[in-house]
Design a protein around this motif. Structure first.
Motif, PDB file in Angstrom:
ATOM      1  N   ALA A 199       4.979  13.784   6.130  1.00 17.08           N
ATOM      2  CA  ALA A 199       3.526  13.762   5.930  1.00 17.08           C
ATOM      3  C   ALA A 199       2.800  13.850   7.271  1.00 17.08           C
ATOM      4  O   ALA A 199       1.804  14.566   7.395  1.00 17.08           O
ATOM      5  CB  ALA A 199       3.112  12.502   5.173  1.00 17.08           C
ATOM      6  N   LEU A 200       3.314  13.142   8.277  1.00 11.95           N
ATOM      7  CA  LEU A 200       2.704  13.186   9.605  1.00 11.95           C
ATOM      8  C   LEU A 200       2.786  14.594  10.188  1.00 11.95           C
ATOM      9  O   LEU A 200       1.808  15.093  10.753  1.00 11.95           O
ATOM     10  CB  LEU A 200       3.370  12.179  10.549  1.00 11.95           C
ATOM     11  N   ASP A 201       3.930  15.246  10.028  1.00 11.01           N
ATOM     12  CA  ASP A 201       4.074  16.629  10.511  1.00 11.01           C
ATOM     13  C   ASP A 201       3.001  17.530   9.903  1.00 11.01           C
ATOM     14  O   ASP A 201       2.359  18.311  10.613  1.00 11.01           O
ATOM     15  CB  ASP A 201       5.460  17.190  10.156  1.00 11.01           C
ATOM     16  N   GLN A 202       2.811  17.428   8.588  1.00  8.17           N
ATOM     17  CA  GLN A 202       1.809  18.246   7.900  1.00  8.17           C
ATOM     18  C   GLN A 202       0.400  17.899   8.376  1.00  8.17           C
ATOM     19  O   GLN A 202      -0.424  18.783   8.618  1.00  8.17           O
ATOM     20  CB  GLN A 202       1.908  18.050   6.388  1.00  8.17           C
ATOM     21  N   MET A 203       0.144  16.595   8.514  1.00  2.73           N
ATOM     22  CA  MET A 203      -1.164  16.114   8.954  1.00  2.73           C
ATOM     23  C   MET A 203      -1.506  16.667  10.339  1.00  2.73           C
ATOM     24  O   MET A 203      -2.603  17.187  10.563  1.00  2.73           O
ATOM     25  CB  MET A 203      -1.059  14.574   9.005  1.00  2.73           C
ATOM     26  N   LEU A 204      -0.554  16.560  11.261  1.00  4.33           N
ATOM     27  CA  LEU A 204      -0.790  17.034  12.627  1.00  4.33           C
ATOM     28  C   LEU A 204      -0.983  18.550  12.646  1.00  4.33           C
ATOM     29  O   LEU A 204      -1.861  19.062  13.353  1.00  4.33           O
ATOM     30  CB  LEU A 204       0.355  16.612  13.553  1.00  4.33           C
ATOM     31  N   ALA A 205      -0.181  19.269  11.871  1.00  5.35           N
ATOM     32  CA  ALA A 205      -0.311  20.734  11.817  1.00  5.35           C
ATOM     33  C   ALA A 205      -1.700  21.131  11.318  1.00  5.35           C
ATOM     34  O   ALA A 205      -2.332  22.034  11.881  1.00  5.35           O
ATOM     35  CB  ALA A 205       0.777  21.320  10.918  1.00  5.35           C
ATOM     36  N   GLN A 206      -2.190  20.451  10.302  1.00  7.05           N
ATOM     37  CA  GLN A 206      -3.528  20.749   9.764  1.00  7.05           C
ATOM     38  C   GLN A 206      -4.619  20.476  10.796  1.00  7.05           C
ATOM     39  O   GLN A 206      -5.661  21.110  10.780  1.00  7.05           O
ATOM     40  CB  GLN A 206      -3.797  19.917   8.506  1.00  7.05           C
TER      41      GLN A 206
ATOM     42  N   VAL B 155       0.859  -1.181   0.000  1.00  8.32           N
ATOM     43  CA  VAL B 155       0.000   0.000   0.000  1.00  8.32           C
ATOM     44  C   VAL B 155       0.897   1.233   0.000  1.00  8.32           C
ATOM     45  O   VAL B 155       1.867   1.316   0.750  1.00  8.32           O
ATOM     46  CB  VAL B 155      -0.933  -0.021   1.234  1.00  8.32           C
ATOM     47  N   SER B 156       0.582   2.195  -0.859  1.00  8.98           N
ATOM     48  CA  SER B 156       1.411   3.396  -1.007  1.00  8.98           C
ATOM     49  C   SER B 156       1.357   4.269   0.246  1.00  8.98           C
ATOM     50  O   SER B 156       0.405   4.198   1.027  1.00  8.98           O
ATOM     51  CB  SER B 156       0.927   4.217  -2.208  1.00  8.98           C
ATOM     52  N   ASP B 157       2.375   5.125   0.365  1.00  8.79           N
ATOM     53  CA  ASP B 157       2.397   6.100   1.465  1.00  8.79           C
ATOM     54  C   ASP B 157       1.151   6.974   1.433  1.00  8.79           C
ATOM     55  O   ASP B 157       0.600   7.312   2.477  1.00  8.79           O
ATOM     56  CB  ASP B 157       3.638   6.998   1.365  1.00  8.79           C
ATOM     57  N   THR B 158       0.703   7.346   0.242  1.00 10.88           N
ATOM     58  CA  THR B 158      -0.468   8.221   0.128  1.00 10.88           C
ATOM     59  C   THR B 158      -1.677   7.596   0.812  1.00 10.88           C
ATOM     60  O   THR B 158      -2.383   8.258   1.575  1.00 10.88           O
ATOM     61  CB  THR B 158      -0.783   8.504  -1.360  1.00 10.88           C
ATOM     62  N   ILE B 159      -1.898   6.311   0.562  1.00  3.52           N
ATOM     63  CA  ILE B 159      -3.050   5.630   1.170  1.00  3.52           C
ATOM     64  C   ILE B 159      -2.828   5.435   2.671  1.00  3.52           C
ATOM     65  O   ILE B 159      -3.723   5.700   3.473  1.00  3.52           O
ATOM     66  CB  ILE B 159      -3.339   4.288   0.456  1.00  3.52           C
ATOM     67  N   VAL B 160      -1.624   4.998   3.061  1.00  2.68           N
ATOM     68  CA  VAL B 160      -1.335   4.820   4.491  1.00  2.68           C
ATOM     69  C   VAL B 160      -1.514   6.144   5.222  1.00  2.68           C
ATOM     70  O   VAL B 160      -2.166   6.206   6.269  1.00  2.68           O
ATOM     71  CB  VAL B 160       0.092   4.247   4.707  1.00  2.68           C
ATOM     72  N   ASN B 161      -0.968   7.222   4.660  1.00  2.98           N
ATOM     73  CA  ASN B 161      -1.099   8.543   5.285  1.00  2.98           C
ATOM     74  C   ASN B 161      -2.570   8.931   5.420  1.00  2.98           C
ATOM     75  O   ASN B 161      -2.989   9.459   6.455  1.00  2.98           O
ATOM     76  CB  ASN B 161      -0.354   9.609   4.475  1.00  2.98           C
ATOM     77  N   GLY B 162      -3.349   8.683   4.382  1.00  3.84           N
ATOM     78  CA  GLY B 162      -4.772   9.009   4.420  1.00  3.84           C
ATOM     79  C   GLY B 162      -5.521   8.228   5.482  1.00  3.84           C
ATOM     80  O   GLY B 162      -6.356   8.782   6.209  1.00  3.84           O
ATOM     81  N   ILE B 163      -5.201   6.951   5.593  1.00  5.61           N
ATOM     82  CA  ILE B 163      -5.874   6.106   6.587  1.00  5.61           C
ATOM     83  C   ILE B 163      -5.476   6.532   8.003  1.00  5.61           C
ATOM     84  O   ILE B 163      -6.315   6.589   8.902  1.00  5.61           O
ATOM     85  CB  ILE B 163      -5.583   4.611   6.302  1.00  5.61           C
TER      86      ILE B 163
END
Length: 189
Positions: free
Chosen positions: A95-102, A59-67
């Motif tokens: 990606a996690l840094d951006q996700m948490l900031a959002q 599974v790509s990072d994009t999907i893992v990050n989204g999940i």
């Protein structure tokens, strides 16, 4: 309390996460569990992941990050969480840094369980003997391969989080209760 547990396979991340879940009342977020739950719930990302897994692909990072992002929005994650097995790479950490900031969140600490590779192999061989070899990954060849992947892909996260001032290192080779005590001292100071 928002934590990441880092460490090589067999270092005790799962064991420590279960203890911390009990003590702090926050969920352990394992990417494997999150992925299986998304597939079972047939979320759009879960269905996409299922098709990939069914083909035998990663599974790509994009999907893992989204999940992971979807899971962080769940009510039980509001007071905090323990990430176990994510991030595995610098790209996922970014990606996690951006996700948490959002989401208006930030990590409190990243705990590295330091462990000696040869001792981990010895532990796994002993675990296989004690359990009658119940786990497929309980053999030296598989573990050494997983340790190599960890050293190549995940170990760079130690420096990444150290530079951010979030890294706390504990001796993962100590007895379980001593490791737990060291983690609590590190994250509560």
């Amino acid at each position: 309390m928002r934590l990441i547990l880092l460490g090589p396979p067999g270092a005790g991340k799962g064991t420590q996460a279960k203890i911390l879940v009990e003590d702090y009342g926050i969920p352990q977020l394992s990417t494997g569990d999150i992925l299986r739950a998304a597939i079972a719930a047939q979320t759009p990302l879960g269905l996409e992941a299922k098709a990939i897994v069914d083909r035998g692909d990663l599974v790509s990072d994009t999907i893992v990050n989204g999940i992971v992002s979807e899971r962080l929005d769940a009510e039980d994650c509001k007071p905090g969480f323990i990430l176990d097995g994510f991030p595995r790479t610098i790209a996922q950490a970014n990606a996690l840094d951006q996700m948490l900031a959002q989401k208006g969140m930030k990590l409190d600490a990243v705990v590295e369980l330091k462990a000696d590779a040869d001792e981990l192999v010895r532990r796994v061989i002993q675990r296989a003997k004690d359990s009658g070899g119940a786990r497929a990954d309980d053999n030296e060849e598989v573990l050494r391969k997983r340790l190599g992947v960890y050293a190549e892909q995940t170990a760079p996260l130690v420096n990444y989080y150290s530079q951010k001032g979030l890294l706390k290192t504990v001796d993962g080779m100590a007895p379980v209760d001593q490791v737990t005590s060291a983690i609590k001292t590190a994250i509560e100071s």
